[in-house]
Design a protein around this motif. Structure first.
Motif, PDB file in Angstrom:
ATOM      1  N   VAL A  50       0.591  -0.890   0.011  1.00  0.00           N
ATOM      2  CA  VAL A  50      -0.204  -0.012   0.012  1.00  0.00           C
ATOM      3  C   VAL A  50       0.570   1.160   0.285  1.00  0.00           C
ATOM      4  N   GLU A  51       0.928   2.155  -1.173  1.00  0.00           N
ATOM      5  CA  GLU A  51       1.595   2.979  -1.248  1.00  0.00           C
ATOM      6  C   GLU A  51       0.909   4.282  -0.315  1.00  0.00           C
ATOM      7  N   PRO A  52       1.633   5.254   0.436  1.00  0.00           N
ATOM      8  CA  PRO A  52       1.318   5.887   2.002  1.00  0.00           C
ATOM      9  C   PRO A  52       0.112   7.168   0.980  1.00  0.00           C
ATOM     10  N   ALA A  53       0.840   7.666   0.253  1.00  0.00           N
ATOM     11  CA  ALA A  53       0.147   8.504  -0.781  1.00  0.00           C
ATOM     12  C   ALA A  53      -1.110   7.662  -0.844  1.00  0.00           C
ATOM     13  N   VAL A  54      -1.530   6.836  -1.217  1.00  0.00           N
ATOM     14  CA  VAL A  54      -2.841   6.592  -1.875  1.00  0.00           C
ATOM     15  C   VAL A  54      -3.485   6.347  -0.665  1.00  0.00           C
ATOM     16  N   VAL A  55      -3.036   5.853   0.782  1.00  0.00           N
ATOM     17  CA  VAL A  55      -4.127   6.014   1.924  1.00  0.00           C
ATOM     18  C   VAL A  55      -3.700   7.517   1.403  1.00  0.00           C
ATOM     19  N   GLN A  56      -3.212   8.521   1.781  1.00  0.00           N
ATOM     20  CA  GLN A  56      -3.137   9.861   1.918  1.00  0.00           C
ATOM     21  C   GLN A  56      -4.491  10.359   1.323  1.00  0.00           C
ATOM     22  N   LYS A  57      -4.713   9.881   0.493  1.00  0.00           N
ATOM     23  CA  LYS A  57      -5.591  10.660  -0.498  1.00  0.00           C
ATOM     24  C   LYS A  57      -7.152  10.085  -0.343  1.00  0.00           C
ATOM     25  N   ALA A  58      -6.908   8.698   0.179  1.00  0.00           N
ATOM     26  CA  ALA A  58      -7.750   7.821   0.985  1.00  0.00           C
ATOM     27  C   ALA A  58      -8.786   8.891   2.195  1.00  0.00           C
ATOM     28  N   LEU A  59      -8.149   8.849   2.948  1.00  0.00           N
ATOM     29  CA  LEU A  59      -8.282   9.453   3.988  1.00  0.00           C
ATOM     30  C   LEU A  59      -8.625  10.979   4.203  1.00  0.00           C
ATOM     31  N   ASN A  60      -7.979  11.577   3.013  1.00  0.00           N
ATOM     32  CA  ASN A  60      -8.431  13.397   2.386  1.00  0.00           C
ATOM     33  C   ASN A  60      -9.901  12.675   2.035  1.00  0.00           C
ATOM     34  N   ASP A  61      -9.753  12.055   1.264  1.00  0.00           N
ATOM     35  CA  ASP A  61     -11.219  12.370   0.410  1.00  0.00           C
ATOM     36  C   ASP A  61     -11.736  12.130   1.337  1.00  0.00           C
ATOM     37  N   GLN A  62     -11.955  10.815   2.113  1.00  0.00           N
ATOM     38  CA  GLN A  62     -12.939  10.475   3.491  1.00  0.00           C
ATOM     39  C   GLN A  62     -13.186  11.509   4.157  1.00  0.00           C
ATOM     40  N   GLY A  63     -12.059  12.379   4.583  1.00  0.00           N
ATOM     41  CA  GLY A  63     -12.334  13.830   5.004  1.00  0.00           C
ATOM     42  C   GLY A  63     -13.486  14.586   5.088  1.00  0.00           C
ATOM     43  N   LYS A  64     -12.812  14.896   3.202  1.00  0.00           N
ATOM     44  CA  LYS A  64     -14.244  16.001   2.759  1.00  0.00           C
ATOM     45  C   LYS A  64     -15.418  15.749   3.027  1.00  0.00           C
ATOM     46  N   LEU A  65     -15.835  14.237   2.416  1.00  0.00           N
ATOM     47  CA  LEU A  65     -17.362  13.528   2.473  1.00  0.00           C
ATOM     48  C   LEU A  65     -17.752  13.830   3.930  1.00  0.00           C
ATOM     49  N   TRP A  66     -16.690  13.603   4.905  1.00  0.00           N
ATOM     50  CA  TRP A  66     -17.567  13.394   6.264  1.00  0.00           C
ATOM     51  C   TRP A  66     -17.850  15.488   6.712  1.00  0.00           C
ATOM     52  N   LEU A  67     -17.358  16.445   6.365  1.00  0.00           N
ATOM     53  CA  LEU A  67     -17.912  16.698   6.676  1.00  0.00           C
ATOM     54  C   LEU A  67     -17.942  18.069   6.007  1.00  0.00           C
ATOM     55  N   ASN A  68     -18.275  17.633   4.739  1.00  0.00           N
ATOM     56  CA  ASN A  68     -19.714  17.425   3.754  1.00  0.00           C
ATOM     57  C   ASN A  68     -20.996  17.175   4.767  1.00  0.00           C
ATOM     58  N   GLU A  69     -21.067  16.292   4.973  1.00  0.00           N
ATOM     59  CA  GLU A  69     -21.787  16.175   5.487  1.00  0.00           C
ATOM     60  C   GLU A  69     -22.331  16.524   7.057  1.00  0.00           C
ATOM     61  N   ALA A  70     -21.267  17.150   7.282  1.00  0.00           N
ATOM     62  CA  ALA A  70     -21.479  17.237   8.650  1.00  0.00           C
ATOM     63  C   ALA A  70     -22.389  19.015   8.269  1.00  0.00           C
ATOM     64  N   ARG A  71     -21.670  19.985   7.183  1.00  0.00           N
ATOM     65  CA  ARG A  71     -22.375  20.623   6.926  1.00  0.00           C
ATOM     66  C   ARG A  71     -24.058  21.150   6.516  1.00  0.00           C
ATOM     67  N   GLN A  72     -24.250  19.601   6.287  1.00  0.00           N
ATOM     68  CA  GLN A  72     -25.229  19.409   5.464  1.00  0.00           C
ATOM     69  C   GLN A  72     -26.807  19.340   6.540  1.00  0.00           C
ATOM     70  N   VAL A  73     -25.906  18.563   7.766  1.00  0.00           N
ATOM     71  CA  VAL A  73     -26.642  18.294   9.268  1.00  0.00           C
ATOM     72  C   VAL A  73     -26.836  20.020   9.722  1.00  0.00           C
ATOM     73  N   ALA A  74     -25.249  20.472   9.526  1.00  0.00           N
ATOM     74  CA  ALA A  74     -25.932  22.820  10.437  1.00  0.00           C
ATOM     75  C   ALA A  74     -26.921  23.168   9.992  1.00  0.00           C
ATOM     76  N   HIS A  75     -26.934  23.457   7.766  1.00  0.00           N
ATOM     77  CA  HIS A  75     -27.529  24.003   6.799  1.00  0.00           C
ATOM     78  C   HIS A  75     -29.287  22.951   7.587  1.00  0.00           C
ATOM     79  N   GLU A  76     -29.802  22.276   8.031  1.00  0.00           N
ATOM     80  CA  GLU A  76     -31.004  21.626   8.498  1.00  0.00           C
ATOM     81  C   GLU A  76     -31.536  22.343   9.607  1.00  0.00           C
ATOM     82  N   VAL A  77     -29.925  22.169  10.324  1.00  0.00           N
ATOM     83  CA  VAL A  77     -30.925  23.328  11.810  1.00  0.00           C
ATOM     84  C   VAL A  77     -30.678  25.136  11.763  1.00  0.00           C
ATOM     85  N   SER A  78     -30.439  24.917  10.867  1.00  0.00           N
ATOM     86  CA  SER A  78     -30.423  26.941  10.403  1.00  0.00           C
ATOM     87  C   SER A  78     -29.255  27.013   8.580  1.00  0.00           C
ATOM     88  N   GLY A  79     -30.518  27.942   7.694  1.00  0.00           N
ATOM     89  CA  GLY A  79     -29.781  27.922   6.698  1.00  0.00           C
ATOM     90  C   GLY A  79     -28.856  29.022   6.264  1.00  0.00           C
TER      91      GLY A  79
END
Length: 292
Positions: A50-79
């Motif tokens: 497993v190349e470290p760069a591949v793992v780094q990108k996967a974690l980065n992409d996953q983090g972006k996904l989680w942050l976008n989910e969290a932003r959606q939850v915040a928008h549900e509270v207040s637009g």
């Protein structure tokens, strides 16, 4: 108080619940909301597989996904909320401590995934609570309770910061404040165990009431809109606070108290509440005295 509310985000249901709570508070206070995901590349990856760069990108992409989910939850509270999304590679505790330097609150869930796994279990919670520079909120419970703010008052100046925060919260939410002070004389209980004459604890209880009154002096004048219930209980602090927390909006404790150790500043009461309280727990850090 215009500093943002910072929330640790990791994709877990607990973290999203923390985002929802924080969004409500950001809307009420009129402050920004800052959603933070911290990750680090696992150590000891097998070379050539497993190349470290591949793992780094996967974690980065996953983090972006989680942050976008969290932003959606915040928008549900207040637009109207426009959360700032922060993705960083770092060690979790130092990163959150740094975030707390410019935060009004640091908000976390009770369980987590990824970088936050085990964050609120054991010594890591103690280290974080003792180092952060703003009040730390651990969002417990599944549904918000429209009850009072409960604060533990240990009878020393160390609880002053917690009392100040609790009064401000009760005033902000337009709710009552329950100030709980516990006392017990374990040595006397042991000596008198089985004694035919019941011990007279009235003098000790009276001193406890006087101690609580001293610690609350001045705050009632500063917040005349807050109704205060003074509760003096002969019990262990953890048990007493848990009973009152059952119907509370949130429970507030300080990081230091009687018998506190400099290296473990949260104390057993705070740790017990972080694990078992049925409502959000606020840990307010008290700066050590200059002579310590």
């Amino acid at each position: 108080m215009k500093y943002p509310i910072v929330v640790g985000v990791d994709g877990s249901p607990s973290a999203l619940q923390a985002v929802r709570w924080a969004a409500e508070e950001a809307k009420r206070r009129g402050v920004p909301l800052r959603l933070v995901n911290v990750y680090s590349t696992p150590i000891g990856l097998p070379g050539g597989i497993v190349e470290p760069a591949v793992v780094q990108k996967a974690l980065n992409d996953q983090g972006k996904l989680w942050l976008n989910e969290a932003r959606q939850v915040a928008h549900e509270v207040s637009g109207e909320l426009r959360p700032q999304l922060v993705l960083m590679t770092a060690s979790v505790v130092p990163a959150l401590v740094k975030e707390s330097l410019n935060a009004s609150l640091l908000v976390l869930g009770t369980r987590g995934l990824g970088g936050f796994t085990g964050l609120l279990i054991g010594s890591t919670a103690v280290l974080l609570a003792g180092r952060v520079h703003c009040p730390m909120v651990v969002v417990r419970g599944t549904e918000p309770v429209q009850g009072p703010v409960v604060v533990g008052v240990d009878g020393t100046p160390k609880s002053e910061a917690a009392v100040a925060f609790a009064f401000a919260e009760a005033s902000l939410h337009g709710t009552d404040l329950v100030a709980v002070h516990t006392w017990a004389d374990t040595a006397v209980d042991t000596v008198l165990l089985g004694h035919p004459e019941p011990p007279d604890f009235e003098p000790a209880q009276q001193r406890a009431y006087e101690t609580l009154a001293e610690r609350l002096a001045g705050w009632q004048e500063k917040y005349p809109d807050v109704h205060v219930a003074r509760e003096v209980v002969r019990d262990h602090p953890s048990r007493a606070l848990l009973r009152y927390a059952g119907k509370a909006r949130l429970v507030v404790v300080g990081t230091r108290g009687r018998g506190g150790f400099q290296g473990l500043v949260l104390g057993s009461t705070g740790q017990h509440l972080l694990h078992h309280a049925p409502c959000p727990v606020v840990v307010v850090h008290t700066e050590p005295d200059h002579q310590e």
